[in-house]
Motif scaffolding. Sequence first.
Motif, PDB file in Angstrom:
ATOM      1  N   TYR A  52       0.820  -1.219   0.000  1.00 15.57           N
ATOM      2  CA  TYR A  52       0.000   0.000   0.000  1.00 15.57           C
ATOM      3  C   TYR A  52       0.858   1.275   0.000  1.00 15.57           C
ATOM      4  O   TYR A  52       0.657   2.175  -0.823  1.00 15.57           O
ATOM      5  CB  TYR A  52      -0.949  -0.005   1.203  1.00 15.57           C
ATOM      6  N   ARG A  89      -1.906  15.517   3.736  1.00 15.63           N
ATOM      7  CA  ARG A  89      -2.072  15.110   5.145  1.00 15.63           C
ATOM      8  C   ARG A  89      -1.668  16.265   6.073  1.00 15.63           C
ATOM      9  O   ARG A  89      -2.323  16.534   7.071  1.00 15.63           O
ATOM     10  CB  ARG A  89      -1.204  13.889   5.460  1.00 15.63           C
ATOM     11  N   ALA A  92     -10.010   4.485  10.150  1.00 13.39           N
ATOM     12  CA  ALA A  92      -9.590   3.899   8.865  1.00 13.39           C
ATOM     13  C   ALA A  92      -8.138   4.276   8.594  1.00 13.39           C
ATOM     14  O   ALA A  92      -7.777   4.697   7.493  1.00 13.39           O
ATOM     15  CB  ALA A  92     -10.524   4.344   7.731  1.00 13.39           C
ATOM     16  N   ASP A  96      -8.515   0.797  12.458  1.00 12.52           N
ATOM     17  CA  ASP A  96      -8.915   0.342  11.121  1.00 12.52           C
ATOM     18  C   ASP A  96      -9.608  -1.007  11.293  1.00 12.52           C
ATOM     19  O   ASP A  96      -9.306  -1.737  12.234  1.00 12.52           O
ATOM     20  CB  ASP A  96      -7.678   0.169  10.224  1.00 12.52           C
ATOM     21  N   ASP A 137     -14.148  -0.730  13.749  1.00 12.10           N
ATOM     22  CA  ASP A 137     -14.960  -0.250  12.635  1.00 12.10           C
ATOM     23  C   ASP A 137     -15.283   1.233  12.871  1.00 12.10           C
ATOM     24  O   ASP A 137     -15.749   1.595  13.959  1.00 12.10           O
ATOM     25  CB  ASP A 137     -16.255  -1.079  12.556  1.00 12.10           C
ATOM     26  N   ALA A 138     -15.066   2.055  11.846  1.00  8.95           N
ATOM     27  CA  ALA A 138     -15.313   3.504  11.978  1.00  8.95           C
ATOM     28  C   ALA A 138     -16.788   3.829  12.202  1.00  8.95           C
ATOM     29  O   ALA A 138     -17.121   4.929  12.632  1.00  8.95           O
ATOM     30  CB  ALA A 138     -14.805   4.226  10.734  1.00  8.95           C
ATOM     31  N   SER A 187      -8.834   9.594   6.538  1.00  6.02           N
ATOM     32  CA  SER A 187      -8.300   9.986   5.238  1.00  6.02           C
ATOM     33  C   SER A 187      -8.468   8.850   4.239  1.00  6.02           C
ATOM     34  O   SER A 187      -8.064   7.714   4.497  1.00  6.02           O
ATOM     35  CB  SER A 187      -6.815  10.387   5.339  1.00  6.02           C
ATOM     36  N   PHE A 188      -9.103   9.160   3.126  1.00  4.35           N
ATOM     37  CA  PHE A 188      -9.348   8.214   2.038  1.00  4.35           C
ATOM     38  C   PHE A 188     -10.051   6.955   2.554  1.00  4.35           C
ATOM     39  O   PHE A 188      -9.847   5.861   2.037  1.00  4.35           O
ATOM     40  CB  PHE A 188      -8.034   7.870   1.308  1.00  4.35           C
TER      41      PHE A 188
HETATM   42  C1  LIG Z   1      -7.511   3.878   1.034  1.00  8.91           C
HETATM   43  S1  LIG Z   1      -7.179   3.238   2.625  1.00  8.91           S
HETATM   44  C2  LIG Z   1      -6.678   4.677   3.502  1.00  8.91           C
HETATM   45  C3  LIG Z   1      -5.744   4.378   4.639  1.00  8.91           C
HETATM   46  C4  LIG Z   1      -5.176   5.592   5.344  1.00  8.91           C
HETATM   47  N1  LIG Z   1      -6.184   6.323   6.053  1.00  8.91           N
HETATM   48  C5  LIG Z   1      -4.455   6.501   4.391  1.00  8.91           C
HETATM   49  O1  LIG Z   1      -4.788   7.685   4.335  1.00  8.91           O
HETATM   50  O2  LIG Z   1      -3.518   6.045   3.713  1.00  8.91           O
HETATM   51  C6  LIG Z   1      -8.805   2.956   3.253  1.00  8.91           C
HETATM   52  C7  LIG Z   1      -8.799   2.283   4.610  1.00  8.91           C
HETATM   53  O3  LIG Z   1     -10.124   2.303   5.121  1.00  8.91           O
HETATM   54  C8  LIG Z   1     -10.307   1.139   5.885  1.00  8.91           C
HETATM   55  N2  LIG Z   1     -11.741   0.986   6.105  1.00  8.91           N
HETATM   56  C9  LIG Z   1     -12.722   0.895   5.178  1.00  8.91           C
HETATM   57  N3  LIG Z   1     -13.923   0.796   5.780  1.00  8.91           N
HETATM   58  C10 LIG Z   1     -13.695   0.853   7.112  1.00  8.91           C
HETATM   59  C11 LIG Z   1     -14.537   0.816   8.259  1.00  8.91           C
HETATM   60  N4  LIG Z   1     -15.867   0.703   8.150  1.00  8.91           N
HETATM   61  N5  LIG Z   1     -13.973   0.911   9.478  1.00  8.91           N
HETATM   62  C12 LIG Z   1     -12.623   1.022   9.602  1.00  8.91           C
HETATM   63  N6  LIG Z   1     -11.775   1.039   8.567  1.00  8.91           N
HETATM   64  C13 LIG Z   1     -12.304   0.967   7.324  1.00  8.91           C
HETATM   65  C14 LIG Z   1      -9.632   0.070   5.035  1.00  8.91           C
HETATM   66  O4  LIG Z   1      -9.356  -1.097   5.749  1.00  8.91           O
HETATM   67  C15 LIG Z   1      -8.381   0.807   4.586  1.00  8.91           C
HETATM   68  O5  LIG Z   1      -7.314   0.626   5.467  1.00  8.91           O
END
Ligand SMILES: C[S@@+](CC[C@H](N)C(=O)[O-])C[C@H]1O[C@@H](n2cnc3c(N)ncnc32)[C@H](O)[C@@H]1O
Length: 229
Positions: A16, A32, A51, A75, A101-102, A118-119
Amino acid sequence: MSTEVREMFSSIATKYDVTNEVLSFGIHRLWRRKAVRLSTAKEGDRVLDCASGTGDLALAFKRKVGVSGRVVGTDFCPEMLESAPAKAEKEGLQVDFQVADAMDLPFAADSFDVASISFGIRNVDDPVKCLKEMARVVRPGGHVVVLEFGQPTGAFGALFRFYSKTVMPTIGGLLTGNRAAYQYLPKTSAAFPAGDKFLELMDQSGAYAAKSAHALTFGTAYVYVGTVR
Ligand SMILES: C[S@@+](CC[C@H](N)C(=O)[O-])C[C@H]1O[C@@H](n2cnc3c(N)ncnc32)[C@H](O)[C@@H]1O
């Protein structure tokens, strides 16, 4: 849906960071920093990064709040969080990473001064529920900060759409072995509410007394800031 999202991130987790760096030309770091600035987080604050993935935004917050502050990164995909503690340790930063879970955070109301994502919000099943849940754990007057892709328009937008539909899946696929994950990214970004439309989601949550949208790099991304009621 959430199981598929978790499995997708699990499959690209180890690649990633490098893929992020290559595909964004490192610009994600500036975005960021801007998100941290706009959050108005200060020395000693308590910050929750939802997340959090490989932890980059959580680390940026920890640099801001210092040793007297507390940063928690969560996350729902354990594989994405795996490299985060070592990254923090390498920089001598103390950040607590947890699986959560968010949309259902294991924290009491008003536990934080700032919560960020973020994202990530583009990937959750119910963004309004997530915005409400993040606000719940932040004290009244504190801030929720969202960094997410937008849909740039004009000539830059055309260039970005070409890049994200052709170059991203090819390079992302080569680096991670999961081309579909890097087709998912532009597809979901193009469909997700950006700018004023995202602010409407914040309104729908009923959790914010004030809100603002800040376009980054011609609207390629946005920082949204909500002041919790
Ligand atoms: C594109 S990545 C972004 C990671 C980090 N925040 C960044 O900016 O690089 C999206 C992240 O969202 C997490 N994610 C998606 N749905 C989620 C949820 N309902 N609760 C917690 N994490 C979640 C995924 O596991 C993943 O790690």
